[in-house]
Design a protein around this motif. Structure first.
Motif, mmCIF file in Angstrom:
data_model
loop_
_atom_site.group_PDB
_atom_site.id
_atom_site.type_symbol
_atom_site.label_atom_id
_atom_site.label_comp_id
_atom_site.label_asym_id
_atom_site.label_seq_id
_atom_site.Cartn_x
_atom_site.Cartn_y
_atom_site.Cartn_z
ATOM 1 N N SER A 74 -84.354 75.182 52.521
ATOM 2 C CA SER A 74 -84.196 76.300 53.452
ATOM 3 C C SER A 74 -84.306 77.637 52.722
ATOM 4 O O SER A 74 -84.771 78.630 53.291
ATOM 5 C CB SER A 74 -82.843 76.204 54.163
ATOM 6 O OG SER A 74 -81.775 76.131 53.216
ATOM 7 N N ALA A 75 -83.923 77.657 51.437
ATOM 8 C CA ALA A 75 -84.024 78.893 50.651
ATOM 9 C C ALA A 75 -85.452 79.144 50.175
ATOM 10 O O ALA A 75 -85.880 80.289 50.024
ATOM 11 C CB ALA A 75 -83.076 78.830 49.452
ATOM 12 N N TYR A 76 -86.214 78.061 49.939
ATOM 13 C CA TYR A 76 -87.592 78.165 49.474
ATOM 14 C C TYR A 76 -88.471 77.264 50.358
ATOM 15 O O TYR A 76 -88.831 76.149 49.968
ATOM 16 C CB TYR A 76 -87.701 77.748 48.011
ATOM 17 C CG TYR A 76 -87.038 78.711 47.059
ATOM 18 C CD1 TYR A 76 -87.732 79.814 46.565
ATOM 19 C CD2 TYR A 76 -85.716 78.537 46.660
ATOM 20 C CE1 TYR A 76 -87.125 80.710 45.698
ATOM 21 C CE2 TYR A 76 -85.098 79.426 45.795
ATOM 22 C CZ TYR A 76 -85.808 80.508 45.317
ATOM 23 O OH TYR A 76 -85.206 81.403 44.462
ATOM 24 N N PRO A 77 -88.841 77.720 51.547
ATOM 25 C CA PRO A 77 -89.556 76.873 52.506
ATOM 26 C C PRO A 77 -91.064 76.787 52.283
ATOM 27 O O PRO A 77 -91.742 76.025 52.967
ATOM 28 C CB PRO A 77 -89.256 77.552 53.844
ATOM 29 C CG PRO A 77 -89.094 78.994 53.492
ATOM 30 C CD PRO A 77 -88.456 79.023 52.136
ATOM 31 N N ASP A 78 -91.617 77.548 51.325
ATOM 32 C CA ASP A 78 -93.064 77.605 51.122
ATOM 33 C C ASP A 78 -93.558 76.291 50.510
ATOM 34 O O ASP A 78 -93.027 75.821 49.489
ATOM 35 C CB ASP A 78 -93.407 78.785 50.206
ATOM 36 C CG ASP A 78 -94.905 78.993 50.067
ATOM 37 O OD1 ASP A 78 -95.663 78.364 50.820
ATOM 38 O OD2 ASP A 78 -95.315 79.779 49.187
ATOM 39 N N LEU A 79 -94.599 75.713 51.075
ATOM 40 C CA LEU A 79 -95.129 74.427 50.604
ATOM 41 C C LEU A 79 -95.948 74.553 49.332
ATOM 42 O O LEU A 79 -95.940 73.645 48.497
ATOM 43 C CB LEU A 79 -95.988 73.798 51.710
ATOM 44 C CG LEU A 79 -96.770 72.532 51.336
ATOM 45 C CD1 LEU A 79 -95.836 71.421 50.887
ATOM 46 C CD2 LEU A 79 -97.642 72.078 52.506
ATOM 47 N N GLU A 80 -96.670 75.650 49.160
ATOM 48 C CA GLU A 80 -97.628 75.749 48.056
ATOM 49 C C GLU A 80 -97.004 75.474 46.681
ATOM 50 O O GLU A 80 -97.586 74.736 45.869
ATOM 51 C CB GLU A 80 -98.304 77.128 48.061
ATOM 52 C CG GLU A 80 -99.514 77.209 47.137
ATOM 53 C CD GLU A 80 -100.594 76.182 47.474
ATOM 54 O OE1 GLU A 80 -101.244 75.682 46.537
ATOM 55 O OE2 GLU A 80 -100.778 75.875 48.663
#
Length: 435
Positions: free
Chosen positions: A72-78
């Motif tokens: 939830s704090a780092y939702p970016d997939l890349e």
């Protein structure tokens, strides 16, 4: 379509079994027989088209898993896809997608699509996120929510799925009577425990185990029986709750094997060094030599920032004592989401632990690798040493940064290189007194 276990029991040697046999330098019929018995699992979902399968279990090299996934704090997939690439390049045999951030379906599908190694998942994470969105609270999650998440992840190609089926009401009562310092540290285990205590009902994963077997049989997705009550500190190791859950997992192994569904069993956790061997042997006994998958184990609680080392210490003894699969621990454990560099370092550290154990276990090729390195060092063949290193790029970087180009020795000993000095004299003709 039949599972790998079902085909092995029919006497068939599949292409996957042949490939694993070649990787492990053993006969294909040995792989077939142990897959049939359940002591080797080939975690290979029929929908994971990019997979190069590997075997986990009896007589095979110790495998290494890397955990990745959004939060939830780092939702970016890349960044997680870059971590996947880093794990593969560092020699991991599997990754687990532990995503809890936005777009969990897309994260999982992209990771499976791009992964040539086994991919594991924890369906309850997605079921929990969906329950909060749909019902407003984790405790309002339904059995159908759980089964839907399991079905979806198996359909997407998850090669193995961690399912905390052994956390029963009886197990929780044992934990409460004995008391623990840290209670439940498994995220999936905590979700199930909280749901059971709030609703005063049995674990739906336990009650619907036959439905789960239906799903796993359909896609040949391996069940990884999660240790939801694994110890989160040394003080809680090898207690009644942990052992009670393990007993139940052993019974669930039997039920899966009867259906021809492959199984891994997960283990601790934080364990004092002198208890590790006993934990491994107990699991193998209770679970009839099913492949054992351990987190670490970490041998001390006081090393945040260095827990990749505490895990490697425990992992070596665990694997030498019977564990088949090591889940890496990074230096970010207990502190933060790991970086790409943490993932690389974690995989290499865990691979070192696995290899050290493989030497002890007599795995084909393990000792030979070390012997090649020793011979390269004797003749100061630096190119060979770099190529034989478990992390060639790091070795080359250290060598290049702290030695003059073309140096025969190294800057540690310089002109006093013991290998060079002794080699010069040992290579001279020897004259004996009686000649």
């Amino acid at each position: 379509m039949a599972t790998q276990m079902q085909m092995a029991r029919q006497g068939k040697i599949t292409d996957f079994m042949k490939l694993v046999a070649k990787q492990e330098q053993v006969e294909a019929d040995l792989i077939r027989d142990r897959v049939a018995a359940g002591t080797i699992a080939i975690c290979a979902n029929i929908n994971h088209s990019s997979l190069i399968p590997r075997g986990v279990g009896q007589g095979l090299s110790t495998k290494v898993n890397a955990n990745i996934g959004t939060s939830s704090a780092y939702p970016d997939l890349e960044p997680e896809l870059l971590k996947l690439a880093a794990a593969i390049n560092a020699g991991a045999d599997a990754v687990m997608d532990l995503s809890t951030g936005d777009h969990i379906d897309i994260s999982r599908q992209k990771i499976i699509e791009q992964s040539t190694i086994m991919v594991g998942t924890v369906p309850i994470y997605q079921a929990t996120v969906n329950a909060i969105k749909t019902h407003g609270a984790v405790v309002d999650m339904t059995s159908d929510d759980l089964l839907h998440a399991i079905e979806q992840q198996a359909k997407d190609g998850a090669d193995f799925m961690t399912l905390h089926c052994g956390v029963t009401r009886e197990t929780i009562m044992r934990m409460r009577r004995q008391t623990r310092v840290m209670d439940v540290v498994s995220r999936g285990g905590s979700f199930i425990t909280g749901w059971m205590l709030h609703n005063e009902k049995e674990n739906p994963l336990y009650e619907h185990y036959d439905d789960i077997l239906d799903i796993c049989e359909k896609y040949d997705s391996t069940i990884s029986l999660g240790d939801g009550l694994r110890p989160g500190c040394l003080a809680d190791a090898t207690d009644r709750a942990q052992i009670q859950e393990l007993i139940i997992l052993g019974e669930l192994v039997d039920r899966a094997w009867k259906r021809g569904v492959q199984v891994l069993v997960e283990g601790p956790g934080h364990v004092p060094y002198d208890q590790i061997e006993a934990n491994m042997k107990l699991q193998k006994q209770l679970c009839k030599n099913a492949p054992f998958y351990v987190l670490g184990p970490l041998v001390t609680d006081i090393a945040p920032g260095y827990d990749h080392i505490t895990a490697a210490i425990g992992g070596t003894l665990a694997a030498a004592s019977g564990a088949d699969f090591l889940c890496y621990v990074t230096s970010a454990e207990h502190l933060a989401l790991p970086t790409i560099e943490d993932v690389h370092e974690g995989v290499i550290t865990s691979r070192i632990a696995a290899h050290a154990a493989d030497i002890v276990k007599g795995i084909p090729g393990a000792k030979e690798w070390d012997l090649k390195m020793a011979k390269a060092r004797k003749v100061l063949d630096w190119d060979a040493q770099m190529n034989l290193a478990i992390d060639p790029e790091k070795a080359k970087g250290k060598r290049g940064a702290r030695n003059e180009e073309g140096a025969e020795g190294c800057s540690m000993c310089g002109e006093y290189c013991s290998v060079k000095i002794v080699g010069e004299y040992l290579n001279k003709p020897v004259t004996y007194c009686n000649e």
